[in-house]
Write an enzyme that holds these catalytic residues in place. Structure first.
Site, PDB file in Angstrom:
ATOM      1  CG  ASP A  47      44.538  14.893 -25.249  1.00  0.00           C
ATOM      2  OD1 ASP A  47      45.599  14.876 -25.587  1.00  0.00           O
ATOM      3  OD2 ASP A  47      45.007  13.018 -25.778  1.00  0.00           O
ATOM      4  CD  GLN A 103      46.042  17.607 -32.947  1.00  0.00           C
ATOM      5  OE1 GLN A 103      46.466  18.234 -34.330  1.00  0.00           O
ATOM      6  NE2 GLN A 103      46.778  16.450 -33.232  1.00  0.00           N
ATOM      7  CE  LYS A 131      50.692  15.502 -31.561  1.00  0.00           C
ATOM      8  NZ  LYS A 131      49.540  14.906 -31.056  1.00  0.00           N
ATOM      9  CB  CYS A 152      47.376   7.291 -32.021  1.00  0.00           C
ATOM     10  SG  CYS A 152      48.999   6.616 -32.044  1.00  0.00           S
ATOM     11  CG  HIS A 205      46.643   9.966 -29.312  1.00  0.00           C
ATOM     12  ND1 HIS A 205      47.495   8.841 -28.620  1.00  0.00           N
ATOM     13  CD2 HIS A 205      47.356  10.473 -30.398  1.00  0.00           C
ATOM     14  CE1 HIS A 205      48.333   9.127 -29.170  1.00  0.00           C
ATOM     15  NE2 HIS A 205      48.858   9.367 -30.045  1.00  0.00           N
TER      16      HIS A 205
END
Ligand SMILES: *Cc1c(COP(=O)(O)O)cnc(C)c1O
Length: 404
Positions: free
Chosen positions: A198, A201, A224, A362, A121
């Site tokens: 990260d 997600q 999220k 993104c 991202h």
């Protein structure tokens, strides 16, 4: 055990109509919806608890502080974090990454190397590019194949004693790929590099155990995982958080201030300048409670069923191509139909009440890799149904008939 109609009843927004049609919300990779259990916590906070935290002797301030610190403990337990002060509240993934990238400014030298995966991202690319500009460090890319899987042999070749940091998402928001982060972490550590994952997600699908992973930094956004926007977390190993300088100066993060010198507060407050998103933090904890009550194993297995069914049904549409076909993936389907711009499909689906995302998600480098302007992305959550998959497939067929 897993009762989707009962679960759907928790999400008031799923009852609304869009353009005269029942909402079919398939943009979960961008943000998840909020169950009434979490909405109730938000309402309760402003009706009963609202006060500034940490500084007050009065009851409201103490109750708000307790609730906020309880949420920190919930996050700690969820990710099996060793110490509660290794949980830093931030405004989200983007803020967390910038905090770490900024902190490394004084720890890097010209010629040091940073490795980034090809499927990040923008929020896990740009802060590092800015760091390289400040320090003279060099950013190198771990490439991927057509399926959207990292080329691990190339990763091995890029690693050296010059590598100081490796950053990668746990799950790609554009492709759904689940990356082999355990292997990445082990190999990076073998050359003395730190690893930032990260997890934005991955967090709605996978419960990460940061101690088992031995990861240096793990990062997510509450919105999220059925929580509110504007709040997230940074997990950092205590040793790293002690080494990094504060990101922002202000109230809350100090031990003592004079005009000559300021000393900083201990962790986690050193990184939590200013009045935080108190209500958001408490709701973040409630959102994790909600998802844990359903159970991440049950969520993952149900979402996998939806993914398999949707993949199978979408591939029946002639000319439809799916981007991101890794063997190991979550319930994200990025696709295009030959000869049609993704935006046009998204617009027609919206008319039918179906919310998908179109564009580069993104992650422009991924789109450049496939030489496409973008994709249509349908991302499924545990509150979606097979019937909704059918509505999507019918909608895509209609869009195709109208546009070709
Ligand atoms: C959503 C997402 C982000 C950005 O999160 P923000 O909440 O916008 O800061 C970063 N990386 C991945 C993989 C994401 O899915």
């Amino acid at each position: 055990m897993f009762n989707v109609s009962k679960i759907r009843a928790d999400f008031p927004i799923l009852n609304r109509e869009v353009n005269g049609k029942p909402l079919v919300y398939l943009d979960n990779a961008a943000t998840s919806q909020t169950p009434k259990q979490v909405i109730d916590v938000i309402v309760d906070y402003y009706q009963r608890l609202n006060a500034n935290i940490h500084r007050g002797v009065h009851t409201l301030s103490q109750e708000a502080t307790d609730a906020y610190e309880q949420a920190r403990l919930k996050i700690q337990a969820h990710f099996n974090i060793a110490k509660s002060h290794e949980v830093i509240f931030t405004s989200g993934t983007t803020h967390s990454i910038n905090l770490v990238a900024n902190g490394f400014t004084s720890l890097l030298n010209k010629g040091d190397e940073l490795l980034v995966s090809a499927m990040e991202h923008h929020s896990n690319i740009v802060p590092w590019q800015m760091l390289c500009e400040r320090t003279g460090a060099v950013l190198k890319v771990i490439p991927m194949n057509e399926n959207g899987e990292l080329l691990m042999a190339k990763f091995d070749g890029l690693l050296s004693h010059k590598t100081k940091l490796v950053f990668c998402n746990h799950v790609s928001n554009a492709l759904g790929t689940i990356n082999p982060i355990q292997e990445i972490i082990q190999k990076a550590h073998a050359v003395g590099a730190a690893v930032l994952i990260d997890g934005a997600q991955a967090s709605p699908h996978i419960k990460a155990d940061v101690q088992e992973l031995d990861v240096d930094f793990y990062i997510i956004s509450a919105h999220k995982v059925c929580g509110p926007t504007g709040v997230g977390m940074l997990y950092g190993k205590e040793s790293w958080l002690k080494k990094l300088p504060p990101y922002q100066g202000g109230g809350e993060m100090i031990a003592e201030v004079t005009f000559e010198e300021t000393t900083y507060a201990d962790l986690p407050h050193k990184f939590e300048a200013g009045t935080p998103n108190i209500c958001g933090g408490i709701a973040f904890g409630a959102a994790l409670d909600y998802m844990n009550a359903i159970g991440f194993d049950a969520i993952a297995s149900y979402e996998n069923e939806l993914l398999d069914y949707a993949t199978q049904e979408l591939l029946k549409i002639q000319g439809l191509k799916i981007y991101g076909t890794a063997a190991n993936k979550t319930s994200v389907i990025s696709f295009n139909i030959q000869g049609i711009h993704p935006y046009d499909i998204g617009t027609i689906l919206d008319k039918l009440g179906i919310a998908v995302r179109t564009g580069h998600h993104c992650a422009q480098p991924i789109m450049d890799f496939y030489k496409i302007p973008g994709t249509v992305r349908a991302s499924f959550s545990f509150y979606n149904t097979k019937e909704e998959v059918d509505v999507l497939v019918e909608g895509v067929n209609r869009a195709k008939a109208m546009l070709l």
